[in-house]
Design a protein around this motif. Structure first.
Motif, PDB file in Angstrom:
ATOM      1  N   GLN A   1       0.819  -1.202   0.000  1.00  0.00           N
ATOM      2  CA  GLN A   1       0.000   0.000   0.000  1.00  0.00           C
ATOM      3  C   GLN A   1       0.860   1.263   0.000  1.00  0.00           C
TER       4      GLN A   1
ATOM      5  N   GLN B   1       0.353   4.989   1.701  1.00  0.00           N
ATOM      6  CA  GLN B   1      -0.475   5.583   2.746  1.00  0.00           C
ATOM      7  C   GLN B   1      -0.057   7.037   2.967  1.00  0.00           C
TER       8      GLN B   1
ATOM      9  N   THR C   1      -6.542   9.417   7.086  1.00  0.00           N
ATOM     10  CA  THR C   1      -5.559   8.533   6.473  1.00  0.00           C
ATOM     11  C   THR C   1      -6.122   7.997   5.167  1.00  0.00           C
TER      12      THR C   1
ATOM     13  N   THR D   1      -5.320   5.446   1.841  1.00  0.00           N
ATOM     14  CA  THR D   1      -4.487   4.328   1.408  1.00  0.00           C
ATOM     15  C   THR D   1      -4.820   3.987  -0.033  1.00  0.00           C
TER      16      THR D   1
END
Length: 516
Positions: A80, A82, A92, A94
């Motif tokens: 990922q 992020q 957040t 992602t």
């Protein structure tokens, strides 16, 4: 019993500290006008903000501009990308590495002065992108290369040694140049109608404020003298001045937008870089490219020019991304063939539509001419200042123009098929050739109005994107004003699994629609 290796946690990284030289300046620019109003007041009778408060305003703007650097962090894991941001409301985002569809780089003049670049990461889900503003130019280019290579690379085998990069990353093909700017193309800049908008806006602004200029009275007196003695000369001068302004605006805009343009193919993507003051680096994943669109506006067509765009899901504006400036038609066709990896769709002869399509095209344009004529007739009846001969002149000119546009629109109609692509011609004054992969067609929409059901022609549109995680689905006009049976046969030839049966459209309204 063997122990499983513990994967160390990847540390969060900050934006470049040089960002503190950019965001506070932006905030100060936004605060400048409100601060000036508060300091001096709107009029001489207002009591403005005291002078001793000015340093606090500057410090507040600087602190507010420093917040993005203090609160934004990012990192890349094995699977990922992020990014974490926010002071009070933490957020957040992602993005799975295998879902990264584009990584675009942009650097304004201020960014370039301090060596920074803004990174925009697209996943094709919607128009919202993950933005990092700002990284150093080296870090931004490295992050872009890493994300694109990880997207293209298969998952490493379980027996792979630690520290060994995937094969796709190790043996990455070098970038192949598809097109570069040729300054001989500047001759096409004045024939691009888009530049006329800038000139029209400037003329409109001047006309709005012309009466307030200090030389307004002198100019009015001079105009009265010119109107009596040298009107023809002034008209010629105004025409020459307007033409010169148009050429200067068009050429300047062309240079600013397409400076150092370079289109390459690398890591399974098309990569476009261009821009003089603000450099843009746009990446379009080739797996998302469903076709291309070649446009020839009427003025540009007179000098043999054209424009080229890609059709891709989840990328660009509505799925359309311009990859070439106005350039020679041969160059646009050649680059389009390189993008499609075959030149057949760009050169195949289109099948013309029948006489019913020509009749319908003319009638559609005639409605507009009749409306303009009716408006002029109503104005001549309502206002004595409008002479009675004006509606007749308007009728002749508008009907002649409608006939010209209708014939042009008919000549642009057509369709053809190659082994892998559907090719469609459309456009009124602008000739458009749309090329779409057969695999990119997921459905057809057949439309016929009440009159079309009696006279046979109609429209067949196609959907060329996918919903859900692939993002917003772009739609483009397809086979238009073609006889019903031939239109359905063409659909079956392109997508036999998706267009198996066709029933006459039905419905309570005047226009029926059949989706298959």
């Amino acid at each position: 019993m063997s122990e499983q290796p513990v994967t160390p946690e990847v540390e969060w990284q900050r934006l470049s500290p040089r960002n503190l030289l950019i965001d506070p300046v932006k905030v100060l620019g936004q605060f400048a006008f409100p601060a000036a109003v508060a300091l001096f007041g709107i009029s001489s009778g207002d009591r403005g903000m005291p002078w001793w408060a000015l340093p606090f305003v500057v410090l507040g703007a600087v602190a507010f501009g420093a917040l993005p650097w203090l609160t934004t962090f990012y990192r890349t894991t094995d699977t990922q990308f992020q990014i974490r941001s926010g002071l009070l409301n933490k957020k957040t985002k992602t993005a799975p590495l295998d879902r990264v569809r584009s990584v675009d780089l942009e650097a304004s003049l201020l960014h370039r002065v301090v060596g920074l670049t803004k990174v925009q990461i697209g996943t094709g889900v919607d128009d919202d992108r993950i933005t990092l503003d700002s990284l150093t130019a080296v870090d931004a280019d490295g992050l872009r290369s890493f994300l694109l290579s990880r997207r293209a690379a298969p998952a490493p085998a379980p027996t792979a040694e630690v520290g060994t990069a995937p094969a796709a990353v190790q043996a990455q093909e070098p970038a192949r140049v598809l097109a570069e700017i040729d300054w001989a193309w500047l001759r096409f800049a004045p024939f691009s109608p888009a530049r006329l908008v800038v000139l029209a806006a400037a003329v409109g602004a001047l006309s709005q404020f012309g009466d307030q200029l200090p030389v307004a009275d002198t100019a009015e007196s001079a105009w009265s003298w010119v109107h009596q003695f040298a009107l023809t000369l002034v008209i010629a001068g105004l025409f020459a001045g307007g033409l010169t302004s148009w050429v200067l605006v068009a050429v300047t805009g062309y240079i600013v937008q397409w400076w150092n343009m370079r289109l390459t193919r690398e890591a399974g993507s098309l990569h476009l870089t261009a821009g003089l003051f603000t450099t843009r680096s746009i990446t379009v994943e080739e797996q998302r490219v469903r076709g291309v669109e070649l446009k020839e506006p009427v003025l540009l067509r007179l000098v043999g020019g054209a424009e080229l765009s890609t059709l891709a899901t989840g990328v660009g504006s509505g799925g359309v991304t311009a990859i070439l400036p106005p350039c020679p038609r041969s160059v646009a066709g050649s680059v389009g063939a390189d993008v499609l990896e075959t030149d057949a769709p760009m050169t195949v002869r289109l099948t013309a539509h029948g006489p019913a399509a020509r009749r319908r095209s003319r009638i559609r344009q005639l409605w507009g001419a009749l409306f303009v004529t009716a408006v002029s007739l109503a104005a001549s009846i309502r206002f004595d200042a409008v002479p009675g001969w004006v509606p007749a002149v308007v009728a002749v000119v508008s009907i002649a123009f409608a006939a010209l546009v209708g014939e042009s629109a008919y000549r642009h109609l057509g369709h053809a098929s190659t082994s892998d692509h559907l090719v469609v011609g459309s456009g009124d004054l602008t000739r458009v050739r749309t090329v779409l992969e057969h695999d990119g067609i997921i459905g057809w929409v057949v439309r016929q109005s009440l009159f079309q059901r009696r006279l046979a022609p109609g429209h067949a549109g196609r959907d060329d994107g996918r919903r859900g995680r692939e993002g917003r689905r772009p739609r483009h006009p397809a086979v238009r004003s073609d006889p019903s049976r031939r239109r359905v046969d063409a659909g079956r030839a392109h997508t036999p699994a998706r267009l198996r049966t066709h029933e006459r459209p039905s419905g309570s309204g005047p226009e029926g629609r059949s989706r298959v």
